[in-house]
Design an enzyme around this catalytic site. Structure first.
Site, PDB file in Angstrom:
ATOM      1  N   HIS A  74     -72.434  52.051 -47.105  1.00 30.39           N
ATOM      2  CA  HIS A  74     -71.449  53.134 -47.188  1.00 30.39           C
ATOM      3  C   HIS A  74     -71.946  54.365 -46.421  1.00 30.39           C
ATOM      4  O   HIS A  74     -71.228  54.929 -45.582  1.00 30.39           O
ATOM      5  CB  HIS A  74     -71.225  53.475 -48.663  1.00 30.39           C
ATOM      6  N   GLU A  75     -73.192  54.761 -46.706  1.00 35.82           N
ATOM      7  CA  GLU A  75     -73.741  55.942 -46.034  1.00 35.82           C
ATOM      8  C   GLU A  75     -74.016  55.667 -44.552  1.00 35.82           C
ATOM      9  O   GLU A  75     -73.868  56.559 -43.703  1.00 35.82           O
ATOM     10  CB  GLU A  75     -75.026  56.387 -46.735  1.00 35.82           C
ATOM     11  N   HIS A 130     -70.874  56.260 -42.573  1.00 38.30           N
ATOM     12  CA  HIS A 130     -70.682  57.684 -42.291  1.00 38.30           C
ATOM     13  C   HIS A 130     -71.550  58.118 -41.113  1.00 38.30           C
ATOM     14  O   HIS A 130     -71.096  58.802 -40.192  1.00 38.30           O
ATOM     15  CB  HIS A 130     -71.062  58.515 -43.518  1.00 38.30           C
TER      16      HIS A 130
END
Length: 260
Positions: free
Chosen positions: A61-62, A65
């Site tokens: 998820h990170e 980003h």
């Protein structure tokens, strides 16, 4: 006239961290233990599988980003270590790893927190800012679909029940993470998607509340009526992939091995 050199991402900045590989190894070994019934205590093996799988999804998820920010103009991402998938490199390990795991243990809810520091001033264009915020939840959605595919393809009739239950519970965490994180609440990615399109005055007024957004959402979910409606919606979505509710509940029961 002097020229400031632009620091580009080096190969070492994106080398996968041994820590992340270790977490993946725990997920693989514990998943194998559940599948083969090698572990006498299914609950503890399911716990390890779900927690390690959840942490893997948080790292991805990170990473989404960070990778989106890199390609949108923030070339400082590499030197911060975000491309290595190492959870220890996050700016707020408490928000990104510890609290989400605690939320899972306490209530079976997947709530990732934002942790990569992006130098927004390097990025031009509102669409790029929105895409960076959307990238994380989209990874959770993709992860959820992959976990639910076995059910859609009829694995219920052939795969071990305990393993399918673990998959179902982990998939449910991904669905809840995606849905909740897409809410337009300050501090969550959903707000990050719409923020570039708001007026400067509105952004300044909302900014002080961003640090409380994650906890506020979790608190609202403790309201019984809200909790019931929310999970009814989650089960409906998972039903599109033929994931039985009983498997999700069984997976959560196995996950909480200390209660058995």
């Amino acid at each position: 006239m002097s020229v400031t050199p632009i620091r580009r991402t080096r190969h070492g900045d994106s080398r996968i961290s041994p820590i992340f590989l270790g977490i993946v190894a725990v997920m693989a070994v514990s998943g194998w233990a559940v599948w083969t019934e090698f572990a006498s205590d299914h609950g503890f093996a399911v716990f390890l599988f779900v927690v390690s799988g959840w942490v893997v999804s948080l790292c991805l998820h990170e990473y989404a980003h960070a990778r989106s920010a890199l390609h949108s103009g923030d070339i400082s991402i590499g030197e911060k270590g975000y491309l290595t998938l190492n959870p220890l490199k996050y700016t707020h390990a408490l928000l990104s790893i510890v609290l989400p795991v605690v939320f899972v243990i306490m209530g079976g809810i997947g709530l990732p927190g934002g942790a990569v520091f992006i130098e927004r001033g390097r990025i031009r264009g509102r669409w790029r800012h929105s895409l960076i915020s959307a990238a994380g939840p989209l990874v959770n959605l993709l992860f959820a679909v992959l976990l639910m595919l076995p059910f859609a393809l009829g694995a219920v009739d052939t795969w071990p029940t305990e393993f399918l239950a673990a998959l179902a519970f982990l998939a449910m965490l991904q669905v809840t993470a995606a849905v909740l994180n897409l809410l337009p609440v300050p501090g969550l990615d959903g707000y990050g998607i719409v923020e570039p399109w708001l007026s400067y005055q509105t952004r300044r007024q909302v900014e002080p509340f961003a640090q409380f957004g994650l906890l506020a959402v979790f608190g609202v979910l403790w309201i019984p009526s809200v909790n019931v409606k929310f999970f009814d919606a989650v089960y409906t979505v998972m039903g599109w992939f033929h994931v039985p509710e009983d498997y999700i509940r069984f997976g959560y029961t196995l996950f909480r091995f200390w209660k058995n």
